[in-house]
Design a protein around this motif. Structure first.
Motif, PDB file in Angstrom:
ATOM      1  N   VAL A 225      31.607  32.230  43.235  1.00  0.00           N
ATOM      2  CA  VAL A 225      32.474  32.439  42.060  1.00  0.00           C
ATOM      3  C   VAL A 225      32.679  33.940  41.806  1.00  0.00           C
ATOM      4  CG1 VAL A 225      32.632  32.138  39.558  1.00  0.00           C
ATOM      5  CG2 VAL A 225      31.916  30.220  41.019  1.00  0.00           C
ATOM      6  N   ARG A 226      31.563  34.708  41.911  1.00  0.00           N
ATOM      7  CA  ARG A 226      31.661  36.152  41.674  1.00  0.00           C
ATOM      8  C   ARG A 226      32.549  36.833  42.721  1.00  0.00           C
ATOM      9  NH1 ARG A 226      26.164  35.329  40.631  1.00  0.00           N
ATOM     10  NH2 ARG A 226      25.584  36.115  42.711  1.00  0.00           N
ATOM     11  N   ASN A 227      32.353  36.450  43.985  1.00  0.00           N
ATOM     12  CA  ASN A 227      33.181  37.032  45.052  1.00  0.00           C
ATOM     13  C   ASN A 227      34.644  36.660  44.892  1.00  0.00           C
ATOM     14  OD1 ASN A 227      31.008  38.300  46.248  1.00  0.00           O
ATOM     15  ND2 ASN A 227      30.552  36.565  47.607  1.00  0.00           N
ATOM     16  N   THR A 228      34.887  35.434  44.483  1.00  0.00           N
ATOM     17  CA  THR A 228      36.280  34.995  44.270  1.00  0.00           C
ATOM     18  C   THR A 228      36.933  35.808  43.161  1.00  0.00           C
ATOM     19  OG1 THR A 228      35.639  32.749  44.964  1.00  0.00           O
ATOM     20  CG2 THR A 228      37.725  32.978  43.807  1.00  0.00           C
ATOM     21  N   SER A 229      36.156  36.034  42.078  1.00  0.00           N
ATOM     22  CA  SER A 229      36.691  36.835  40.958  1.00  0.00           C
ATOM     23  C   SER A 229      36.992  38.264  41.399  1.00  0.00           C
ATOM     24  CB  SER A 229      35.696  36.821  39.801  1.00  0.00           C
ATOM     25  OG  SER A 229      36.151  37.635  38.747  1.00  0.00           O
ATOM     26  N   TYR A 230      36.040  38.809  42.204  1.00  0.00           N
ATOM     27  CA  TYR A 230      36.219  40.179  42.682  1.00  0.00           C
ATOM     28  C   TYR A 230      37.436  40.286  43.594  1.00  0.00           C
ATOM     29  CZ  TYR A 230      35.163  44.640  44.930  1.00  0.00           C
ATOM     30  OH  TYR A 230      35.232  45.910  45.434  1.00  0.00           O
ATOM     31  N   MET A 231      37.576  39.245  44.460  1.00  0.00           N
ATOM     32  CA  MET A 231      38.736  39.230  45.373  1.00  0.00           C
ATOM     33  C   MET A 231      40.039  39.140  44.594  1.00  0.00           C
ATOM     34  SD  MET A 231      37.344  36.729  48.396  1.00  0.00           S
ATOM     35  CE  MET A 231      38.984  36.627  49.092  1.00  0.00           C
ATOM     36  N   GLN A 232      40.031  38.375  43.529  1.00  0.00           N
ATOM     37  CA  GLN A 232      41.238  38.246  42.720  1.00  0.00           C
ATOM     38  C   GLN A 232      41.603  39.597  42.075  1.00  0.00           C
ATOM     39  OE1 GLN A 232      43.028  35.478  42.652  1.00  0.00           O
ATOM     40  NE2 GLN A 232      44.600  36.527  41.471  1.00  0.00           N
ATOM     41  N   LYS A 233      40.543  40.313  41.606  1.00  0.00           N
ATOM     42  CA  LYS A 233      40.791  41.628  41.009  1.00  0.00           C
ATOM     43  C   LYS A 233      41.368  42.593  42.046  1.00  0.00           C
ATOM     44  CE  LYS A 233      37.160  41.331  37.490  1.00  0.00           C
ATOM     45  NZ  LYS A 233      35.875  41.888  37.004  1.00  0.00           N
ATOM     46  N   MET A 234      40.805  42.557  43.302  1.00  0.00           N
ATOM     47  CA  MET A 234      41.297  43.437  44.359  1.00  0.00           C
ATOM     48  C   MET A 234      42.729  43.125  44.696  1.00  0.00           C
ATOM     49  SD  MET A 234      38.951  45.598  45.053  1.00  0.00           S
ATOM     50  CE  MET A 234      39.596  46.251  46.554  1.00  0.00           C
ATOM     51  N   VAL A 235      43.055  41.821  44.737  1.00  0.00           N
ATOM     52  CA  VAL A 235      44.456  41.432  45.030  1.00  0.00           C
ATOM     53  C   VAL A 235      45.385  41.969  43.962  1.00  0.00           C
ATOM     54  CG1 VAL A 235      46.019  39.462  45.195  1.00  0.00           C
ATOM     55  CG2 VAL A 235      43.832  39.417  46.416  1.00  0.00           C
ATOM     56  N   ASN A 236      44.963  41.838  42.687  1.00  0.00           N
ATOM     57  CA  ASN A 236      45.799  42.344  41.584  1.00  0.00           C
ATOM     58  C   ASN A 236      45.964  43.871  41.677  1.00  0.00           C
ATOM     59  OD1 ASN A 236      46.064  39.761  40.582  1.00  0.00           O
ATOM     60  ND2 ASN A 236      44.256  39.930  39.222  1.00  0.00           N
ATOM     61  N   ARG A 237      44.849  44.511  42.070  1.00  0.00           N
ATOM     62  CA  ARG A 237      44.902  45.990  42.177  1.00  0.00           C
ATOM     63  C   ARG A 237      45.856  46.414  43.295  1.00  0.00           C
ATOM     64  NH1 ARG A 237      39.698  49.953  43.312  1.00  0.00           N
ATOM     65  NH2 ARG A 237      40.851  51.969  43.153  1.00  0.00           N
ATOM     66  N   VAL A 238      45.798  45.663  44.452  1.00  0.00           N
ATOM     67  CA  VAL A 238      46.700  45.985  45.571  1.00  0.00           C
ATOM     68  C   VAL A 238      48.148  45.786  45.161  1.00  0.00           C
ATOM     69  CG1 VAL A 238      47.417  45.224  47.860  1.00  0.00           C
ATOM     70  CG2 VAL A 238      44.999  45.539  47.366  1.00  0.00           C
ATOM     71  N   LYS A 239      48.377  44.709  44.411  1.00  0.00           N
ATOM     72  CA  LYS A 239      49.751  44.473  43.941  1.00  0.00           C
ATOM     73  C   LYS A 239      50.207  45.615  43.023  1.00  0.00           C
ATOM     74  CE  LYS A 239      49.747  39.437  44.295  1.00  0.00           C
ATOM     75  NZ  LYS A 239      49.816  38.172  43.540  1.00  0.00           N
ATOM     76  N   GLY A 240      49.272  46.121  42.168  1.00  0.00           N
ATOM     77  CA  GLY A 240      49.619  47.242  41.269  1.00  0.00           C
ATOM     78  C   GLY A 240      49.955  48.504  42.049  1.00  0.00           C
ATOM     79  N   LEU A 241      49.123  48.745  43.089  1.00  0.00           N
ATOM     80  CA  LEU A 241      49.374  49.924  43.927  1.00  0.00           C
ATOM     81  C   LEU A 241      50.697  49.817  44.641  1.00  0.00           C
ATOM     82  CD1 LEU A 241      45.796  50.468  45.419  1.00  0.00           C
ATOM     83  CD2 LEU A 241      46.965  51.905  43.699  1.00  0.00           C
ATOM     84  N   GLU A 242      51.013  48.630  45.154  1.00  0.00           N
ATOM     85  CA  GLU A 242      52.301  48.464  45.832  1.00  0.00           C
ATOM     86  C   GLU A 242      53.455  48.711  44.868  1.00  0.00           C
ATOM     87  OE1 GLU A 242      52.144  44.596  47.481  1.00  0.00           O
ATOM     88  OE2 GLU A 242      50.983  45.192  49.267  1.00  0.00           O
TER      89      GLU A 242
END
Length: 611
Positions: free
Chosen positions: A340-357
């Protein structure tokens, strides 16, 4: 066309009291009548009908009922000829009134007497019944006493005038024949026979008197001789000598008597000594049986100990599995939390990558609007953002690999938990089976009956005990509790395979007892009880040697022993135990069954129970 007229008053002579009057005649399968019942009046009765309609059959039936022989009716040679064609028996029933002062044993028969004569192909029986239809007597002497009391003589033409006798009387012109008819009708023939019998008895009595007189003469001679001796022995000295001689004889008679008693006691002692080896042999056989039972008990006890040890091992294994399950469950929960923690972290990273793009896209749009002076700064910033995007992509791919690894590990842990759960269920099932087997073995040690049907047999035997007075003969069963193996438990698997279906069965003597036993089984909740109907009065079957399998191997019957002959008979008749051969192994059994061609062979079983 003809008719019969006869009076319902039996015998001849005045019948003032009415006792002996025929009130009813009933026929079954007699001559031409299948079923006929006639109620007669108290005085004269007329029976009319066509020729061959069965009028004479009624008169013949009365003669048969009152004890007349078949030839005496002049209608048949034997009694079985009176049975209607196609039937297996014939029955004649005559009811007589038994009231008034001339009644025959009214305290026994009551107001009426029923005479029933039943005729079959092989036998003929006569039964006297009272007014309620209860059987009172069945001997011919009782019937003769009855017809003599009521003066019923069916062979007297004045009492029964059949067609043949009427024709013979009317067409006979001979005075001698008519006198014979008169002589018989007036009972002068009977009186003459009685006088002749008395005369013969008198002659025998005279001869006996002469014989007795002849035997008395030697006795009289001996008496006179004794009297003469008494007169000669009047002297005192002779009497004293005789007294001394008699005393000596008495003393010797005592000696002879004691000697005789000693000889008798010696003979008895010798006979008892001869019985000692047989008694000792019986005691030895009982000791051997006791030793075999003790060995069997020890084996069962050892088996129970092994099963208890297995139960402890299973319990220990169960505890270990339970502990493993607890650890696996805990690890599963930890892995699920980490997932669950890794999934949450992965979701945050995906959102961050989308923000950077999005930021890169905005910067590119601004790049078009910015001046040449800002272009170098923007390119540096783009390179920095591209580096962050690449780092984020690397982190994202690494997280996906970790997620895949965690999912695979979680799946393996779930499969392991499922396998451990199935193993625990299997061990629980085995534990329950072992406990059940231990209970059965303990019950079988205390009660042999429970080995053949379990606790249901105890309930059934209690139900039979409650209703024992209703059975014609007490049921025998279960059969297995009435047989024992001759050579211990060596052939037990083979015997159980051969006649196992009969060991739980019960034996009754008739269909009525079978229905009663079936009711007791329902009361004891014992479904599908096997019940065998067999005649308890039959002795033990003697099997000729030529009807047994000619082999050196034992049979099921030879290794079994029972004190009840009915049990042995059932095993032979229902189970063919005498034709079931027992062998040591499969090869020997195959040779016995297919190669040796043994006669009277039905089945072959090996030592381990293989058919």
């Amino acid at each position: 066309m003809g008719d019969y007229r006869f009076s319902s008053e039996s015998g001849y002579g005045p019948q003032r009291s009415g006792a002996g009057t025929i009130t009813r005649v009933r026929l079954e399968n007699f001559m031409c009548h299948s079923s006929l019942q006639i109620e007669l009046g108290e005085w004269v009765n007329f029976i009319t009908g066509q020729n061959g309609s069965g009028k004479s059959a009624i008169l013949t039936a009365l003669c048969i009922a009152f004890g007349c022989r078949a030839k005496g009716t002049q209608r048949a040679a034997t009694l079985k000829d009176f049975i209607k064609t196609g039937c297996s028996y014939a029955m004649v029933e005559v009811e007589l009134k038994n009231r008034g002062e001339d009644a025959f044993k009214p305290e026994i028969f009551g107001d009426s007497i029923i005479i029933e004569r039943r005729i079959t192909e092989s036998t003929s029986t006569t039964v006297l019944k009272d007014h309620q239809g209860k059987r009172v007597a069945s001997r011919k002497q009782e019937l003769l006493e009855l017809i003599d009391h009521f003066n019923i003589d069916v062979e007297n033409p004045c009492v029964i005038m059949s067609q043949d006798k009427s024709r013979e009387f009317l067409h006979s012109g001979n005075d001698k024949d008519k006198f014979k008819f008169f002589f018989k009708a007036t009972l002068l023939q009977q009186v003459n026979d009685l006088l002749q019998s008395i005369y013969n008895h008198l002659n025998k009595g005279d001869a006996l008197v002469l014989e007795l007189e002849a035997t008395i003469k030697p006795t009289e001679k001996e008496l006179s001789e004794l009297q003469r001796k008494i007169r000669n022995m009047e002297h005192v000295e002779e009497i004293t000598q005789d007294l001394q001689r008699l005393k000596k004889k008495l003393a010797w008679s005592w000696v002879y008597d004691v000697d005789r008693q000693l000889k008798e006691q010696t003979l008895k002692i010798e006979k008892l000594k001869d019985r000692i080896p047989r008694c000792q042999a019986k005691i030895d056989s009982r000791h051997s049986i006791l030793e075999s039972l003790r060995d069997c008990f020890m084996k069962k006890k050892a088996e129970i100990a092994v099963m208890v040890e297995k139960t402890s091992e299973v319990r220990r294994r169960k505890d270990e599995l339970q502990q493993s399950i607890s650890l696996a469950t805990k690890e599963k929960l930890e892995l699920e939390g980490e997932l669950v923690r890794n999934t949450s972290y992965m979701q945050k990273m995906v959102n961050r990558v989308k923000g950077l793009e999005q930021q890169v896209h905005d910067i590119q749009e601004q790049h078009v609007r910015n001046t040449q002076a800002e272009e170098s700064e923007i390119e540096a910033k783009l390179k920095e953002l591209q580096c962050e995007i690449d780092a984020a992509n690397i982190t994202l791919s690494r997280m996906k690999e970790e997620d895949s690894a965690l999912s695979e590990k979680l799946s393996k842990e779930k499969n392991e938990i499922r396998r451990i759960s199935d193993e625990i269920e299997d061990y629980d099932k085995k534990c329950r089976e072992i406990r059940s087997e231990i209970r059965e073995l303990q019950q079988h040690q205390t009660n042999k009956v429970t080995a053949f049907g379990g606790d249901r047999v105890i309930s059934l035997l209690r139900a039979i005990e409650r209703h024992h007075h209703k059975f014609k003969s007490p049921p025998i069963g279960p059969i297995g509790s009435h047989v024992t193996l001759v050579n211990g438990d060596t052939w037990a698997p083979a015997v159980e395979q051969a006649i196992g279906r009969l060991l739980n069965a019960f034996i009754v003597t008739d269909h009525k007892d079978a229905l009663l036993l079936r009711g007791c089984a329902r009361e004891a909740n014992y479904n599908h009880l096997q019940i065998i109907i067999y005649d308890f009065s039959r002795p033990r079957l003697s099997l000729p040697h030529h009807m047994l399998p000619h082999t050196k191997h034992p049979t099921t019957l030879s290794v079994l022993q029972s004190d009840n002959p009915t049990v042995i008979n059932v095993l032979v008749d229902m189970g063919s135990a005498e034709r079931q051969v027992l062998v040591r192994d499969y090869d020997v059994g195959k040779a016995v069954a297919f190669e040796q061609r043994i006669s009277n062979l039905k089945e072959v079983y090996t030592l381990d129970g293989h058919k």
